[in-house]
Design a protein around this motif. Structure first.
Motif, PDB file in Angstrom:
ATOM      1  N   VAL A 163      -6.913   0.563  -5.753  1.00  0.00           N
ATOM      2  CA  VAL A 163      -6.029  -0.540  -6.114  1.00  0.00           C
ATOM      3  C   VAL A 163      -5.694  -0.440  -7.599  1.00  0.00           C
ATOM      4  O   VAL A 163      -6.586  -0.256  -8.445  1.00  0.00           O
ATOM      5  CB  VAL A 163      -6.687  -1.898  -5.799  1.00  0.00           C
ATOM      6  N   THR A 188      -9.114   2.108   4.001  1.00  0.00           N
ATOM      7  CA  THR A 188      -7.799   1.462   3.945  1.00  0.00           C
ATOM      8  C   THR A 188      -7.751   0.224   4.839  1.00  0.00           C
ATOM      9  O   THR A 188      -6.677  -0.323   5.074  1.00  0.00           O
ATOM     10  CB  THR A 188      -6.690   2.448   4.358  1.00  0.00           C
ATOM     11  N   GLN A 220      -0.666  -2.838  -6.355  1.00  0.00           N
ATOM     12  CA  GLN A 220      -0.655  -2.198  -5.050  1.00  0.00           C
ATOM     13  C   GLN A 220      -1.911  -1.365  -4.854  1.00  0.00           C
ATOM     14  O   GLN A 220      -2.618  -1.040  -5.803  1.00  0.00           O
ATOM     15  CB  GLN A 220       0.568  -1.292  -4.898  1.00  0.00           C
ATOM     16  N   ALA A 221      -2.159  -1.043  -3.580  1.00  0.00           N
ATOM     17  CA  ALA A 221      -3.191  -0.073  -3.229  1.00  0.00           C
ATOM     18  C   ALA A 221      -2.510   1.273  -3.012  1.00  0.00           C
ATOM     19  O   ALA A 221      -1.405   1.340  -2.476  1.00  0.00           O
ATOM     20  CB  ALA A 221      -3.931  -0.508  -1.973  1.00  0.00           C
ATOM     21  N   GLU A 222      -3.174   2.337  -3.445  1.00  0.00           N
ATOM     22  CA  GLU A 222      -2.633   3.684  -3.281  1.00  0.00           C
ATOM     23  C   GLU A 222      -3.613   4.509  -2.456  1.00  0.00           C
ATOM     24  O   GLU A 222      -4.797   4.604  -2.795  1.00  0.00           O
ATOM     25  CB  GLU A 222      -2.395   4.323  -4.647  1.00  0.00           C
ATOM     26  N   ILE A 233       0.869  -1.177   0.000  1.00  0.00           N
ATOM     27  CA  ILE A 233       0.000   0.000   0.000  1.00  0.00           C
ATOM     28  C   ILE A 233       0.906   1.226   0.000  1.00  0.00           C
ATOM     29  O   ILE A 233       1.851   1.307   0.782  1.00  0.00           O
ATOM     30  CB  ILE A 233      -0.978  -0.003   1.195  1.00  0.00           C
ATOM     31  N   ALA A 236      -8.765   4.379  -0.654  1.00  0.00           N
ATOM     32  CA  ALA A 236      -7.618   3.946  -1.465  1.00  0.00           C
ATOM     33  C   ALA A 236      -8.098   3.500  -2.845  1.00  0.00           C
ATOM     34  O   ALA A 236      -9.298   3.317  -3.076  1.00  0.00           O
ATOM     35  CB  ALA A 236      -6.863   2.812  -0.774  1.00  0.00           C
ATOM     36  N   LEU A 291       0.577  -3.749   4.142  1.00  0.00           N
ATOM     37  CA  LEU A 291      -0.482  -3.907   5.131  1.00  0.00           C
ATOM     38  C   LEU A 291       0.028  -4.753   6.292  1.00  0.00           C
ATOM     39  O   LEU A 291       0.662  -5.789   6.071  1.00  0.00           O
ATOM     40  CB  LEU A 291      -1.707  -4.566   4.503  1.00  0.00           C
ATOM     41  N   VAL A 327      -9.546  -3.327   1.195  1.00  0.00           N
ATOM     42  CA  VAL A 327      -8.468  -3.298   0.199  1.00  0.00           C
ATOM     43  C   VAL A 327      -8.390  -4.630  -0.549  1.00  0.00           C
ATOM     44  O   VAL A 327      -8.229  -4.662  -1.774  1.00  0.00           O
ATOM     45  CB  VAL A 327      -7.121  -2.958   0.873  1.00  0.00           C
TER      46      VAL A 327
END
Length: 207
Positions: free
Chosen positions: A148, A179, A136-138, A75, A146, A85, A184
């Motif tokens: 992804v 988040t 990734q998650a942003e 993340i 977030a 995470l 996520v």
């Protein structure tokens, strides 16, 4: 009386040593704590639109950046920072998991005679060479939600002459309402389904 300060100092050092030992044990205990494991599944595919082709396809292990070459779930708090995470991981390192998803997606179409990580004989007919660009998650600017991102650059290479016969970038974005890990992971699942469904459909037409 002159020995009392020395005695107190010795007791303090002994207590400090005990505390340090406890801290070390605690660190080892935390490091050994098992992480919750998450696994992405290949999307359900419709029945094949055409007959199986007599081709063997080898899915090579994808390449990616060092930050994604792990089983931890990335993340990004910002564009230049990579975190993971806490207390969770993927069932496989990201490149291996992507390879598995590609295999399962192609298998589900029934479009080719054989698909695997290694050839049945000396070599296969085609090889899939993949780069994992995003997985990734942003964190969004609000700090509470977030997005992804999943992006794969895929090349289909003919083994006979190492010629690239087709290539395409597959990308999907999926919003996450928070988040939190569960949200996520759900967004990862949605983005993954979209990417690998498009990939499997493309493969049927590329061969």
């Amino acid at each position: 009386m002159t020995r009392l300060p020395f005695f107190r100092q010795a007791v303090a050092l002994f207590a400090l040593a005990l505390l340090s030992g406890c801290a070390a044990i605690s660190a080892v205990s935390n490091a050994a704590t098992p992480l919750d494991v998450y696994e992405l599944r290949a999307p359900d595919m419709p029945s094949p639109s055409r007959r199986m082709v007599a081709r063997d396809v080898i899915v090579e292990l994808p390449t990616t950046s060092g930050a994604l070459s792990t089983d931890r779930i990335m993340i990004r708090p910002n564009a230049l920072q990579a975190q993971y995470l806490p207390d969770v991981r993927w069932s496989e390192p990201t490149p291996v998991m992507v390879q598995t998803l590609m295999l399962r997606s192609i298998e589900a179409t029934g479009a080719v005679r054989y698909v695997g990580r290694t050839p049945l004989g000396v070599s296969g007919d085609f090889a899939l060479v993949t780069e994992v660009v995003d997985f990734q998650a942003e964190v969004n600017p609000d700090g509470d939600t977030a997005t992804v991102q999943v992006t794969l650059l895929v090349r289909l290479v003919r083994e006979q002459d190492a010629r690239i016969v087709a290539s395409r970038t597959f990308a999907a974005s999926m919003p996450s309402p928070s988040t939190d890990t569960s949200a996520v992971i759900e967004a990862f699942s949605g983005a993954s389904d979209q990417v690998f469904a498009e990939f499997a459909s493309w493969m049927q037409n590329a061969l």
